[in-house]
Each structure stands twice: as C-alpha cells, then as structure tokens.
Enzyme design. Structure first.
Site, PDB file in Angstrom:
ATOM      1  CB  CYS A 178      -0.887  -0.034   1.241  1.00 15.59           C
ATOM      2  SG  CYS A 178      -2.324   1.039   1.115  1.00 15.59           S
ATOM      3  CB  CYS A 236      -4.143   1.750  -2.168  1.00 14.51           C
ATOM      4  SG  CYS A 236      -2.418   2.203  -2.174  1.00 14.51           S
ATOM      5  CB  CYS A 241       4.083  -1.660  -6.769  1.00 19.30           C
ATOM      6  SG  CYS A 241       4.783  -3.102  -5.951  1.00 19.30           S
TER       7      CYS A 241
END
Length: 142
Positions: free
Chosen positions: A10, A82, A89
């Site tokens: 997240c 999220c 990422c």
C-alpha cells in the site's frame, strides 16, 4: 513444503496492508510467509491495531516498512491494496504473480473516533472477505 511468500503493498503501509498482513497470516495459518510494505511508509495506525484486536489478531508489533526492503527477495505474490501503490510498486523479478485488490483508505475518513473506527472495521471486513476468496479459490495456494 516451502511456504509461499506474499508481499502486500500500500502507499503508507499504515492500515490496509497492515490489516491484510495480519488477516492473511491468521487465515493462511502456517502456509505462507506474509509481509507488508509501503511505497511511502509512515506508521501503523492505532485504529488499525484496535480493530484487529477486536477480532483477536495482534498487529501491535508491526512496523511500516519500505517496499525497497523486499527488492531482490524471492516472492510468489505481490498484492497491491490501493491504486497509488499499484501505479508505483516496483517490478519484482521472477515468476511473481501480481494481484490488485483496491480498498478505500480508512485513514482518510474524518469524524468522531467512532466514525473513524467504523471505517477501519468496514475495510478490515472487506479485506477479510477478499482474503477468504483468495484462499478458497486459488489452487496455487493450497
């Protein structure tokens, strides 16, 4: 049998990913090594700790970690919880399965303590439901 390694990501690693880590570790029993991290780690929200305590899961010793701590480590799954984390990422090498489970941010809810705690409970329960579907329907995690 080797445990599958799952990283839950997240943005802040403060609520959704922390609750998901605790829930997956609990429900998956000893089948997995579960970690969580953030693209911009902060601190574990006290509301997340409290609503997890309500269902008997202790995440009070968790700490927010940077996703950078996991680069280069072998992982089986990377699960983003999220949209921001999905976009930022890093790519993990190897045969990593990427899953995206977007949940609203309970930390963004304003109001009384009870209203905020209700938002954390709602997201906790949504994450729990998604984890149960994952465990029940994913052949590669049995």
């Amino acid at each position: 049998m080797t445990k599958q390694k799952i990283l839950i990501v997240c943005t802040g690693n403060s609520a959704r990913s922390q609750m998901a880590e605790g829930l997956l570790r609990h429900e998956g029993e000893d089948r997995f090594e579960v970690f969580s991290a953030g693209t911009k780690p902060g601190f574990v929200r006290p509301e997340a700790i409290r609503v997890m305590e309500e269902i008997g899961i202790d995440i009070s010793r968790h700490r927010s970690k940077s996703v950078d701590e996991f680069i280069g480590q072998p992982l089986d799954f990377v699960i983003t919880v999220c949209n921001s984390a999905k976009e930022t990422c890093p790519v993990f090498p190897g045969d990593v399965k990427r899953l995206h489970w977007p949940f609203d941010d309970p930390a963004a809810v304003e109001g009384s303590d009870e209203v905020r705690k209700g938002a954390f409970r709602k997201i906790r329960d949504q994450i729990h439901g998604r984890i149960m579907v994952f465990l029940d329907g994913n052949e590669s995690v049995r």
